[in-house]
Design a protein around this motif. Structure first.
Motif, short mmCIF file in Angstrom:
data_model
loop_
_atom_site.label_atom_id
_atom_site.label_comp_id
_atom_site.label_asym_id
_atom_site.label_seq_id
_atom_site.Cartn_x
_atom_site.Cartn_y
_atom_site.Cartn_z
N ILE A 192 -56.65 -6.33 -3.04
CA ILE A 192 -55.34 -5.69 -3.16
C ILE A 192 -55.19 -4.84 -1.91
O ILE A 192 -55.94 -3.90 -1.69
N ARG A 193 -54.24 -5.20 -1.06
CA ARG A 193 -54.13 -4.56 0.26
C ARG A 193 -52.67 -4.28 0.60
O ARG A 193 -51.78 -5.07 0.31
N ASP A 194 -52.45 -3.12 1.23
CA ASP A 194 -51.13 -2.75 1.78
C ASP A 194 -50.03 -2.75 0.71
O ASP A 194 -48.89 -3.14 0.99
N CYS A 195 -50.35 -2.31 -0.50
CA CYS A 195 -49.36 -2.26 -1.57
C CYS A 195 -48.91 -0.82 -1.81
O CYS A 195 -49.65 0.12 -1.51
N GLU A 196 -47.72 -0.67 -2.36
CA GLU A 196 -47.23 0.63 -2.80
C GLU A 196 -46.95 0.54 -4.29
O GLU A 196 -46.20 -0.32 -4.75
N ILE A 197 -47.57 1.43 -5.05
CA ILE A 197 -47.39 1.46 -6.50
C ILE A 197 -47.00 2.88 -6.88
O ILE A 197 -47.66 3.85 -6.50
N PHE A 198 -45.92 3.02 -7.66
CA PHE A 198 -45.45 4.36 -8.01
C PHE A 198 -44.69 4.34 -9.33
O PHE A 198 -44.29 3.28 -9.83
N ASN A 199 -44.54 5.53 -9.91
CA ASN A 199 -43.79 5.73 -11.16
C ASN A 199 -44.36 4.94 -12.34
O ASN A 199 -43.61 4.47 -13.19
N THR A 200 -45.67 4.80 -12.41
CA THR A 200 -46.25 4.16 -13.60
C THR A 200 -46.70 5.24 -14.59
O THR A 200 -47.05 6.35 -14.20
N ALA A 201 -46.70 4.88 -15.86
CA ALA A 201 -47.10 5.83 -16.90
C ALA A 201 -48.61 5.94 -17.01
O ALA A 201 -49.14 6.99 -17.32
N ASN A 202 -49.32 4.84 -16.78
CA ASN A 202 -50.78 4.84 -16.91
C ASN A 202 -51.38 4.80 -15.52
O ASN A 202 -51.28 5.75 -14.78
N SER A 203 -51.99 3.72 -15.12
CA SER A 203 -52.65 3.63 -13.81
C SER A 203 -51.77 2.93 -12.80
O SER A 203 -51.03 2.01 -13.14
N GLY A 204 -51.90 3.35 -11.54
CA GLY A 204 -51.26 2.59 -10.48
C GLY A 204 -51.93 1.22 -10.36
O GLY A 204 -51.29 0.18 -10.44
N ILE A 205 -53.26 1.24 -10.20
CA ILE A 205 -54.07 0.02 -10.16
C ILE A 205 -55.22 0.20 -11.14
O ILE A 205 -55.90 1.22 -11.11
N VAL A 206 -55.44 -0.78 -12.01
CA VAL A 206 -56.57 -0.72 -12.93
C VAL A 206 -57.36 -2.02 -12.83
O VAL A 206 -56.80 -3.10 -12.74
N VAL A 207 -58.68 -1.87 -12.79
CA VAL A 207 -59.59 -3.01 -12.73
C VAL A 207 -60.38 -3.03 -14.03
O VAL A 207 -61.20 -2.14 -14.28
N GLY A 208 -60.11 -4.02 -14.89
CA GLY A 208 -60.88 -4.22 -16.10
C GLY A 208 -60.42 -3.44 -17.29
O GLY A 208 -59.45 -2.69 -17.24
#
Length: 195
Positions: A31-47
């Protein structure tokens, strides 16, 4: 996954998890060069946190992403808590050169769940943690949980105000083999730098 922009739209969230990018039962993922915002839980979650061998995620790279405005005290749904990047069950995971800003409740980078092995958290910028959120949290939640060969190095951390200033910048509550914390710069943490 490269160059993706995810707006989680917290105000319209009614589901169970509310993550920007969720990697589950996967290997060799970047996962590279991404923008993640305004999430209720995790921006990025693994597993996931369940104790099943098949839930293990291998060879994951999260690189140069901008994760911000995660979680909110105004969201009351089940599992509405904020992690910038969460790894629940991971082996050979690298989290590097990411910018994480304005996370409410759990952690900027959070290693949780039942198993972590060979995880590197290197060169990240983590700012503005509130709620109960330290910047980096290594917390496997039960007595049989462990983390082996975890490196937390060369991160820049500032403005950690979680839990009215009682949350440390780096919080380690899980044992294992060879946990290395070195050369991190911590500014404006109201509590401990490392606990």
């Amino acid at each position: 996954v490269q160059g993706v922009k995810v707006n989680g739209n917290q105000t319209a969230w009614t589901g169970w998890q509310g993550c920007g990018i969720n990697i589950f039962r996967s290997s060799y993922i970047t996962i590279r060069d991404c923008e993640i915002f305004n999430t209720a839980n995790s921006g990025i979650v693994v597993g996931q946190t369940e104790n099943h061998e098949e839930y293990l995620n291998n060879n994951i790279l999260i690189d140069n992403c901008y994760v911000h405005d995660i979680g909110s005290p105004n969201i009351t749904a089940f599992y509405a808590y904020g992690n910038g990047i969460a790894v629940c069950r991971g082996k050979d995971v690298v989290i590097r050169n990411n910018r994480i800003d304005n996370v409410y409740d759990i952690g900027g980078i959070n290693l949780e769940g039942l198993f972590q092995e060979n995880v590197q958290i290197i060169g990240n910028s983590i700012t503005n943690m509130t709620g109960k959120a330290p910047a980096i949290k290594l917390y496997a939640g039960g007595i049989d949980d462990y983390a082996d060969y975890v490196t937390i190095r060369d991160n820049i951390i500032s403005n950690v105000y979680g839990n009215n200033g009682t949350e440390p910048a780096i919080f380690i509550r899980s044992g294992g083999k060879l946990l290395t914390v070195e050369n991190n710069k911590i500014y404006d943490s109201l509590s401990n730098g490392i606990y």
